[in-house]
Design a protein around this motif. Structure first.
Motif, PDB file in Angstrom:
ATOM      1  N   GLN A 317      15.630 118.304  -4.035  1.00 54.68           N
ATOM      2  CA  GLN A 317      16.911 117.999  -4.652  1.00 54.68           C
ATOM      3  C   GLN A 317      17.533 116.785  -3.968  1.00 54.68           C
ATOM      4  O   GLN A 317      17.180 116.434  -2.836  1.00 54.68           O
ATOM      5  CB  GLN A 317      17.883 119.182  -4.529  1.00 54.68           C
ATOM      6  CG  GLN A 317      17.481 120.426  -5.281  1.00 54.68           C
ATOM      7  CD  GLN A 317      18.479 121.549  -5.075  1.00 54.68           C
ATOM      8  OE1 GLN A 317      19.172 121.621  -4.055  1.00 54.68           O
ATOM      9  NE2 GLN A 317      18.557 122.459  -6.038  1.00 54.68           N
ATOM     10  N   ASP A 387      18.028 118.221  -9.363  1.00 50.04           N
ATOM     11  CA  ASP A 387      16.650 118.574  -9.009  1.00 50.04           C
ATOM     12  C   ASP A 387      15.743 117.387  -9.283  1.00 50.04           C
ATOM     13  O   ASP A 387      15.739 116.831 -10.386  1.00 50.04           O
ATOM     14  CB  ASP A 387      16.175 119.780  -9.822  1.00 50.04           C
ATOM     15  CG  ASP A 387      16.854 121.067  -9.396  1.00 50.04           C
ATOM     16  OD1 ASP A 387      17.124 121.205  -8.201  1.00 50.04           O
ATOM     17  OD2 ASP A 387      17.115 121.919 -10.261  1.00 50.04           O
ATOM     18  N   THR A 388      14.981 117.006  -8.269  1.00 52.70           N
ATOM     19  CA  THR A 388      14.020 115.909  -8.441  1.00 52.70           C
ATOM     20  C   THR A 388      12.611 116.428  -8.665  1.00 52.70           C
ATOM     21  O   THR A 388      11.689 115.644  -8.836  1.00 52.70           O
ATOM     22  CB  THR A 388      14.040 114.989  -7.208  1.00 52.70           C
ATOM     23  OG1 THR A 388      13.795 115.764  -6.029  1.00 52.70           O
ATOM     24  CG2 THR A 388      15.393 114.313  -7.076  1.00 52.70           C
ATOM     25  N   THR A 389      12.437 117.749  -8.624  1.00 54.50           N
ATOM     26  CA  THR A 389      11.158 118.345  -8.998  1.00 54.50           C
ATOM     27  C   THR A 389      11.165 118.583 -10.511  1.00 54.50           C
ATOM     28  O   THR A 389      12.150 118.301 -11.198  1.00 54.50           O
ATOM     29  CB  THR A 389      10.943 119.667  -8.257  1.00 54.50           C
ATOM     30  OG1 THR A 389      12.059 120.536  -8.509  1.00 54.50           O
ATOM     31  CG2 THR A 389      10.828 119.436  -6.758  1.00 54.50           C
ATOM     32  N   ARG A 425      11.627 115.324 -15.358  1.00 51.82           N
ATOM     33  CA  ARG A 425      11.809 115.042 -13.933  1.00 51.82           C
ATOM     34  C   ARG A 425      12.764 113.869 -13.785  1.00 51.82           C
ATOM     35  O   ARG A 425      12.717 112.916 -14.574  1.00 51.82           O
ATOM     36  CB  ARG A 425      10.469 114.708 -13.273  1.00 51.82           C
ATOM     37  CG  ARG A 425      10.569 114.337 -11.795  1.00 51.82           C
ATOM     38  CD  ARG A 425       9.193 114.069 -11.199  1.00 51.82           C
ATOM     39  NE  ARG A 425       9.279 113.645  -9.805  1.00 51.82           N
ATOM     40  CZ  ARG A 425       9.366 112.377  -9.417  1.00 51.82           C
ATOM     41  NH1 ARG A 425       9.349 111.413 -10.332  1.00 51.82           N
ATOM     42  NH2 ARG A 425       9.452 112.059  -8.137  1.00 51.82           N
ATOM     43  N   VAL A 426      13.629 113.967 -12.772  1.00 48.52           N
ATOM     44  CA  VAL A 426      14.575 112.898 -12.465  1.00 48.52           C
ATOM     45  C   VAL A 426      14.183 112.283 -11.120  1.00 48.52           C
ATOM     46  O   VAL A 426      14.131 112.994 -10.111  1.00 48.52           O
ATOM     47  CB  VAL A 426      16.024 113.418 -12.399  1.00 48.52           C
ATOM     48  CG1 VAL A 426      16.984 112.285 -12.109  1.00 48.52           C
ATOM     49  CG2 VAL A 426      16.390 114.112 -13.699  1.00 48.52           C
ATOM     50  N   ARG A 427      13.908 111.000 -11.110  1.00 48.95           N
ATOM     51  CA  ARG A 427      13.577 110.330  -9.856  1.00 48.95           C
ATOM     52  C   ARG A 427      14.852 110.165  -9.026  1.00 48.95           C
ATOM     53  O   ARG A 427      15.934 109.932  -9.573  1.00 48.95           O
ATOM     54  CB  ARG A 427      12.958 108.961 -10.118  1.00 48.95           C
ATOM     55  CG  ARG A 427      11.612 109.013 -10.798  1.00 48.95           C
ATOM     56  CD  ARG A 427      10.749 107.804 -10.433  1.00 48.95           C
ATOM     57  NE  ARG A 427      11.501 106.593 -10.292  1.00 48.95           N
ATOM     58  CZ  ARG A 427      11.602 105.650 -11.231  1.00 48.95           C
ATOM     59  NH1 ARG A 427      11.011 105.819 -12.397  1.00 48.95           N
ATOM     60  NH2 ARG A 427      12.298 104.552 -11.025  1.00 48.95           N
ATOM     61  N   PRO A 428      14.759 110.297  -7.698  1.00 47.87           N
ATOM     62  CA  PRO A 428      15.969 110.207  -6.868  1.00 47.87           C
ATOM     63  C   PRO A 428      16.755 108.922  -7.077  1.00 47.87           C
ATOM     64  O   PRO A 428      17.988 108.948  -7.110  1.00 47.87           O
ATOM     65  CB  PRO A 428      15.413 110.306  -5.435  1.00 47.87           C
ATOM     66  CG  PRO A 428      14.143 111.082  -5.578  1.00 47.87           C
ATOM     67  CD  PRO A 428      13.572 110.665  -6.895  1.00 47.87           C
ATOM     68  N   ALA A 431      18.862 109.155 -10.241  1.00 41.67           N
ATOM     69  CA  ALA A 431      19.828 110.247 -10.379  1.00 41.67           C
ATOM     70  C   ALA A 431      21.265 109.754 -10.563  1.00 41.67           C
ATOM     71  O   ALA A 431      21.998 110.292 -11.404  1.00 41.67           O
ATOM     72  CB  ALA A 431      19.724 111.187  -9.177  1.00 41.67           C
TER      73      ALA A 431
END
Length: 693
Positions: A317, A387-389, A425-428, A431
């Motif tokens: 996260q 969440d980045t997973t 999926r969201v890349r950091p 975000a």
């Protein structure tokens, strides 16, 4: 005698009366005070009258005297003073004595407590108290634990417990006297040298203000005049582990316009030193600094503390932080955010978004917070956990899923239930921009992904038949995934996969399909059974071969031996054939030579014997070979003789022989004559010699 006795008796009576008078006078002149008491004197007459309004007399005045006698023997003018004995005023440990003077000068208007005067030795010297200007009424000075010779007619002493504050408690003080608190302020300002409110006189002399005090009492025992100061015990501020304290100042300078978080102030010792907070120009309202886990002795009249959870960012996260404080973003920052999105596709409500800015500016912070625990003031900084997973969203009939399964209508009008699973999926680093676009992952799922997937599958299903939709499941899934990836790129989200988990067709359509599939399966089953039987035959054959493996090896070796023999025979035959060929060539030449010689001989014979004789000779050869039998078992010869005689006659006639005796090999039995014998009897062509051709 009688007179003498009478005089003597009178003398004795007189002496007794004198002694009795002396004793009475002595009794009234001496005051014996025990060791734990005092004597209060009252002058009954012969003296000055007390001034108007006075209650206790000074020396020489008629009335109850301010002075007292301590333990011991004291002499008084008899019948002028009356002594009354009283015990000591005793203040035990843990107690204090508050004093109220019954006599003295009046307290100035507006004041509640008398001024402190010196020289009265803790109210034990009443005359010194009055002489030095002691005032009537409640006194600021207290009596600490001990024993005091105090005139009860001049001072009234009330014993009470000292102020004791236990650990984990805090004492909030309200002063009953002092100057007025300035307008606009909630608490009285702090004044020095009052020694935790134990020195009330110093408090008042230094300008102490009437009302709730900003200073507090920490754990301990205090000798405080409870007539001057009211002390309320409160719980200390305790911040448990895993939480923080959000502080709101109830007093201080007003907040600037457009600000709703007060600026940070140094050196206030985690809000435990209210005077320093105010001295540092602390502002009223929500504070930026927070309290970490621990115990704090904070004035609850000055600061309000609310508990909040520590911000925890787990592995997988990040926290996107929106800052409500700092400088306004520049135009360049605004343009940078605008360039990261297609304004034509941004809804009106989405356009009202904060800008992604560097640290120190107001807005969405460009730098995200990684995994860890943060003591974050959520009034000043709003964290959004992203969440980045992989995030999985399900459309299914299960009660545990967020959305129901999709209901779509096929081109041929059949309703189809589709269970779908979408993984995003969201890349950091993306975000903050996601938060700028939709606010949170929850908003992304509800307002973006759900409508997108629902519309996508409705459109796909309406363009094909129900059966084709199910049969082309892989293609439909691929098309849906491509559309989702393209759509989510606008929101800075990566679409990992779109999976069709289940397609449920109407029952009547499924029954038809099931019957067809069962027929195909039966067909395949029969084919597989045939293959199984063939395999079984092959297995049996293999098993039989294995059982005869010894004999097969022997036969194989025999075959190899026979093959070698064959090769040997072929080689030998080839050698023999070559020999035969060579011999044949020689024989052929020989035969050719013989043939040529024979032909020449035949020509000679023909010339010598004639055609008839030659024919007879050839006939004789055939007879000699046994192929033709010309002689009967009983030969009857005629006159002219037989065939032999004819032949011999021809030989003699032609001059081939002189007589029959010249032909060797002839016997009396004609069938035993051989061609060789006949031929041998013929002359060799071109030669006078006889021989075998």
């Amino acid at each position: 005698m009688t007179e003498v006795l009478a005089q003597h008796l009178f003398s004795l009576i007189t002496l007794g009366l004198c002694i009795a008078g002396i004793l009475v006078l002595a009794y009234n002149s001496v005051v014996l005070v025990p060791g734990n008491a005092i004597a209060v004197l009252e002058r009954r007459w012969i003296g000055k009258k007390m001034p108007q309004g006075r209650v206790v007399a000074m020396g020489g005045e008629v009335g109850i005297q301010a002075r007292t006698f301590g333990p011991g023997m004291h002499f008084l003018i008899p019948f002028l003073y009356i002594a009354s004995k009283y015990g000591f005023v005793e203040i035990s440990n843990g107690e204090i004595g508050t004093v109220e003077s019954i006599d003295g000068n009046p307290i100035p208007p507006g004041r509640i407590f008398a001024n402190v005067v010196e020289g009265h030795n803790a109210f034990q010297d009443g005359e010194a108290f009055l002489i030095n200007g002691g005032q009537k009424g409640p006194q600021i000075q207290l009596l600490p634990p001990g024993k005091y010779r105090i005139n009860p007619y001049l001072f009234h002493v009330t014993k009470s417990d000292a102020v004791s504050i236990d650990k984990g408690k805090v004492g909030v003080v309200t002063s009953a006297d002092g100057i007025q608190i300035p307008a606009g302020r909630l608490l009285a300002q702090s004044v020095p040298s009052h020694s935790n409110f134990e020195n009330g006189q110093a408090f008042l002399e230094k300008g102490g203000q009437k009302g709730p005090q900003i200073d507090i009492l920490r754990p301990g025992t205090y000798r405080i005049n409870l007539n001057l100061f009211k002390v309320e015990i409160h719980e200390a501020t305790v911040i448990p582990a895993g939480q923080i304290g959000l502080v709101t100042a109830l007093d201080g300078s007003p907040l600037p316009e457009k600000e709703f978080i007060a600026k940070s102030v140094d050196a206030h010792d985690d809000y435990q030193d209210g005077p320093k907070f105010l001295a540092g120009d602390g502002q009223r309202g929500p504070q930026l600094d927070v309290l970490r886990p621990g115990t704090y002795y904070i004035n609850p009249l000055m600061f309000k503390v609310e508990l909040d959870e520590v911000t925890v960012v787990e592995r997988g996260q990040v926290a996107v932080v929106i800052s409500n404080i700092g400088e306004e973003p520049t135009e360049e920052m605004k343009k940078r955010l605008s360039s990261s999105q297609n304004e034509d596709e941004v809804a009106v409500e989405e356009a009202r978004e904060r800008y992604v800015v560097p640290k120190g500016f107001r807005g969405i912070q460009e730098e995200v917070a990684g995994p860890g625990r943060y003591y974050l003031n959520k009034r000043a900084f709003i964290p959004y956990i992203i969440d980045t997973t992989n995030i999985t969203i399900d459309w299914d009939s299960s009660g545990e899923t967020r959305f129901d399964q999709l209901l779509v209508i096929s081109k041929d009008g059949f309703p189809i239930d589709v269970s779908v699973k979408v993984v995003v999926r969201v890349r950091p680093d993306q975000a903050p921009y996601l938060v700028a676009k939709v606010g949170s992952v929850e908003n992304l799922i509800l307002h973006v992904i759900h409508p997108m997937i629902d519309s996508s599958f409705r459109n796909q299903a309406s363009s094909t038949s129900a059966m084709n939709f199910m049969q082309n499941r892989q293609n439909e899934q691929t098309n849906a995934e491509e559309r989702a990836k393209k759509g989510l790129e606008k929101y800075h989200v990566e679409c990992v996969s779109v999976l069709i988990c289940q397609i449920k067709l109407p029952q009547e359509l499924m029954e038809t399909q099931t019957r067809r599939i069962i027929a195909e399966q039966q067909k395949e089953m029969f084919a597989m059974q045939q293959e199984a039987e063939a395999a079984r035959i092959s297995t049996e054959k293999t098993r039989a071969t294995a059982n005869q493996q010894g004999e097969l090896v022997t036969a194989e070796i025999g075959v190899k031996v026979a093959e070698q023999q064959k090769q040997k025979t072929i080689v030998l035959a080839q050698g023999d054939a070559e020999g035969v060929r060579l011999r044949g060539e020689g024989e052929a030449k020989k035969i050719e030579a013989i043939g040529q010689a024979t032909a020449a001989a035949y020509r000679k014979q023909n010339e010598a014997l004639g055609q008839e004789a030659i024919t007879a000779i050839e006939l004789i050869k055939k007879v000699a070979e046994g192929n033709v039998r010309i002689t009967p078992d009983i030969l009857v010869a005629g006159e002219k003789g037989g065939l032999l005689d004819i032949l011999l006659a021809q030989f003699v006639k032609k001059g081939a022989v002189q007589s029959k005796a010249d032909i060797s090999g002839f016997t009396d039995t004609p069938d035993k004559c051989t061609g060789d014998a006949v031929t041998a009897a013929l002359p060799v062509s071109g030669s006078e010699e006889k021989g075998v051709v």
